[in-house]
Design a protein around this motif. Structure first.
Motif, PDB file in Angstrom:
ATOM      1  N   TYR A  25      32.612  29.326  60.336  1.00 35.59           N
ATOM      2  CA  TYR A  25      31.831  29.095  59.106  1.00 35.59           C
ATOM      3  C   TYR A  25      31.254  27.678  59.075  1.00 35.59           C
ATOM      4  CZ  TYR A  25      32.702  33.406  56.516  1.00 35.59           C
ATOM      5  OH  TYR A  25      32.712  34.715  56.088  1.00 35.59           O
ATOM      6  N   ARG A  26      32.066  26.699  59.453  1.00 36.95           N
ATOM      7  CA  ARG A  26      31.619  25.302  59.389  1.00 36.95           C
ATOM      8  C   ARG A  26      30.461  25.036  60.358  1.00 36.95           C
ATOM      9  NH1 ARG A  26      36.157  23.071  60.511  1.00 36.95           N
ATOM     10  NH2 ARG A  26      35.736  22.603  62.685  1.00 36.95           N
ATOM     11  N   ARG A  27      30.556  25.560  61.585  1.00 36.07           N
ATOM     12  CA  ARG A  27      29.529  25.256  62.602  1.00 36.07           C
ATOM     13  C   ARG A  27      28.306  26.148  62.537  1.00 36.07           C
ATOM     14  NH1 ARG A  27      31.824  23.913  68.403  1.00 36.07           N
ATOM     15  NH2 ARG A  27      29.600  23.667  68.720  1.00 36.07           N
ATOM     16  N   TRP A  28      28.458  27.419  62.123  1.00 37.19           N
ATOM     17  CA  TRP A  28      27.326  28.350  62.164  1.00 37.19           C
ATOM     18  C   TRP A  28      26.875  28.784  60.773  1.00 37.19           C
ATOM     19  CZ3 TRP A  28      30.890  28.052  66.069  1.00 37.19           C
ATOM     20  CH2 TRP A  28      30.369  27.819  67.345  1.00 37.19           C
ATOM     21  N   GLY A  29      27.736  28.683  59.772  1.00 33.40           N
ATOM     22  CA  GLY A  29      27.345  28.894  58.383  1.00 33.40           C
ATOM     23  C   GLY A  29      27.130  30.323  57.928  1.00 33.40           C
ATOM     24  N   SER A  30      26.553  31.159  58.767  1.00 38.33           N
ATOM     25  CA  SER A  30      26.204  32.520  58.356  1.00 38.33           C
ATOM     26  C   SER A  30      25.911  33.357  59.602  1.00 38.33           C
ATOM     27  CB  SER A  30      24.949  32.488  57.481  1.00 38.33           C
ATOM     28  OG  SER A  30      23.836  32.068  58.258  1.00 38.33           O
ATOM     29  N   PRO A  31      25.830  34.670  59.429  1.00 38.40           N
ATOM     30  CA  PRO A  31      25.428  35.498  60.566  1.00 38.40           C
ATOM     31  C   PRO A  31      24.066  35.077  61.139  1.00 38.40           C
ATOM     32  CG  PRO A  31      26.389  36.892  58.890  1.00 38.40           C
ATOM     33  CD  PRO A  31      26.256  35.509  58.286  1.00 38.40           C
ATOM     34  N   GLU A  32      23.164  34.627  60.275  1.00 43.79           N
ATOM     35  CA  GLU A  32      21.852  34.174  60.745  1.00 43.79           C
ATOM     36  C   GLU A  32      22.000  32.953  61.649  1.00 43.79           C
ATOM     37  OE1 GLU A  32      22.521  34.964  57.538  1.00 43.79           O
ATOM     38  OE2 GLU A  32      21.409  36.858  57.538  1.00 43.79           O
ATOM     39  N   ARG A  92      36.917  38.091  67.493  1.00 40.87           N
ATOM     40  CA  ARG A  92      36.595  38.427  68.885  1.00 40.87           C
ATOM     41  C   ARG A  92      36.576  37.184  69.773  1.00 40.87           C
ATOM     42  NH1 ARG A  92      34.584  42.957  71.234  1.00 40.87           N
ATOM     43  NH2 ARG A  92      34.066  43.879  69.231  1.00 40.87           N
ATOM     44  N   SER A  93      36.130  36.049  69.232  1.00 40.21           N
ATOM     45  CA  SER A  93      36.006  34.833  70.047  1.00 40.21           C
ATOM     46  C   SER A  93      37.319  34.067  70.173  1.00 40.21           C
ATOM     47  CB  SER A  93      34.951  33.900  69.450  1.00 40.21           C
ATOM     48  OG  SER A  93      35.388  33.398  68.189  1.00 40.21           O
ATOM     49  N   GLY A  94      38.262  34.342  69.259  1.00 38.43           N
ATOM     50  CA  GLY A  94      39.502  33.578  69.253  1.00 38.43           C
ATOM     51  C   GLY A  94      39.341  32.207  68.618  1.00 38.43           C
ATOM     52  N   VAL A  95      38.218  31.997  67.947  1.00 41.35           N
ATOM     53  CA  VAL A  95      37.948  30.726  67.263  1.00 41.35           C
ATOM     54  C   VAL A  95      38.272  30.923  65.785  1.00 41.35           C
ATOM     55  CG1 VAL A  95      36.137  29.060  66.656  1.00 41.35           C
ATOM     56  CG2 VAL A  95      36.171  30.083  68.940  1.00 41.35           C
ATOM     57  N   HIS A  96      38.937  29.935  65.201  1.00 40.68           N
ATOM     58  CA  HIS A  96      39.336  30.056  63.801  1.00 40.68           C
ATOM     59  C   HIS A  96      38.124  30.281  62.908  1.00 40.68           C
ATOM     60  CE1 HIS A  96      41.278  29.221  59.963  1.00 40.68           C
ATOM     61  NE2 HIS A  96      42.419  29.472  60.607  1.00 40.68           N
ATOM     62  N   LYS A  97      38.317  31.149  61.909  1.00 40.98           N
ATOM     63  CA  LYS A  97      37.237  31.526  61.006  1.00 40.98           C
ATOM     64  C   LYS A  97      36.598  30.316  60.316  1.00 40.98           C
ATOM     65  CE  LYS A  97      38.441  33.742  57.310  1.00 40.98           C
ATOM     66  NZ  LYS A  97      38.869  34.787  56.357  1.00 40.98           N
ATOM     67  N   THR A  98      37.403  29.343  59.923  1.00 41.85           N
ATOM     68  CA  THR A  98      36.823  28.170  59.240  1.00 41.85           C
ATOM     69  C   THR A  98      35.917  27.373  60.176  1.00 41.85           C
ATOM     70  OG1 THR A  98      38.825  26.883  59.702  1.00 41.85           O
ATOM     71  CG2 THR A  98      38.664  27.928  57.528  1.00 41.85           C
ATOM     72  N   THR A  99      36.257  27.343  61.450  1.00 41.12           N
ATOM     73  CA  THR A  99      35.399  26.660  62.426  1.00 41.12           C
ATOM     74  C   THR A  99      34.069  27.392  62.568  1.00 41.12           C
ATOM     75  OG1 THR A  99      37.330  25.861  63.646  1.00 41.12           O
ATOM     76  CG2 THR A  99      35.220  25.889  64.830  1.00 41.12           C
TER      77      THR A  99
END
Length: 195
Positions: free
Chosen positions: A49-56, A40-47
């Motif tokens: 995961y790397r910056r936010w880590g989890s849904p929490e 939805r954000s258009g931001v790569h999935k690895t980015t």
């Protein structure tokens, strides 16, 4: 060439925060996924995961954004009406078809993990600080005793809304909101909420 305010990093964070809010509104806490936010954000999935880590992590960051939004605190000239207005803001926020699921997801996430719990605590601390002038004005008008704890009064006024929504799963009517505000006001007038 003029520098762009915030730069790419700020744009990525804003896009992910906004996507998180939309995903929460549409799917709730249980349906929030890193993949959905990335898409939805258009931001790569690895980015993501790397910056936010989890849904929490996504929720904690979105709560930080929500906490920075101003709360439209009433100033009616009467503590009774101001408290009723504040409790109604909370009640109607949860009843709103877009904002309600987001607010409910924030509370649900806070029960699940320490990151969202800390973010929700900071969110409420910000709301209590924004609402403090309501109590300060009431003290100056002689409506409640000096030393009345503003945060505790606001906490006491809105707590029944949260209890009904998240503990007993009952609807909260406008009358319920008014009664909660009036009960908190009675406690404050009796001096129970002095610091």
């Amino acid at each position: 060439m003029e520098a762009r305010p915030g730069g790419r990093s700020a744009r990525v964070r804003d896009a992910v925060r906004q996507a998180t809010l939309v995903e929460l509104a549409e799917n709730g806490y249980g349906g929030l996924t890193m993949e959905g936010v990335a898409s939805r954000s258009g931001v790569h999935k690895t980015t993501v995961y790397r910056r936010w880590g989890s849904p929490e992590g996504l929720i904690a960051d979105a709560l930080e954004l929500a906490g920075s939004e101003p709360w439209p605190i009433p100033d009616t000239g009467s503590l009774r009406d101001d408290l009723r207005g504040i409790v109604e803001l909370v009640r109607s926020g949860f009843a709103d078809p877009v904002a309600g699921p987001i607010a409910s997801a924030f509370v649900s996430a806070a029960v699940q993990g320490s990151g969202p719990a800390q973010a929700l605590h900071a969110f409420f601390a910000s709301r209590h600080e924004q609402a403090a002038p309501v109590v300060e004005r009431a003290i100056a008008r002689g409506e409640v005793p000096p030393g009345t704890d503003a945060a505790e009064l606001i906490r006491l006024a809105v707590s029944p809304v949260y209890y009904r929504l998240f503990i007993t799963h009952e609807p909260v009517t406008e009358r319920d909101a008014e009664r909660a505000a009036d009960a908190a006001l009675a406690a404050a007038r009796a001096g129970v909420l002095r610091e």
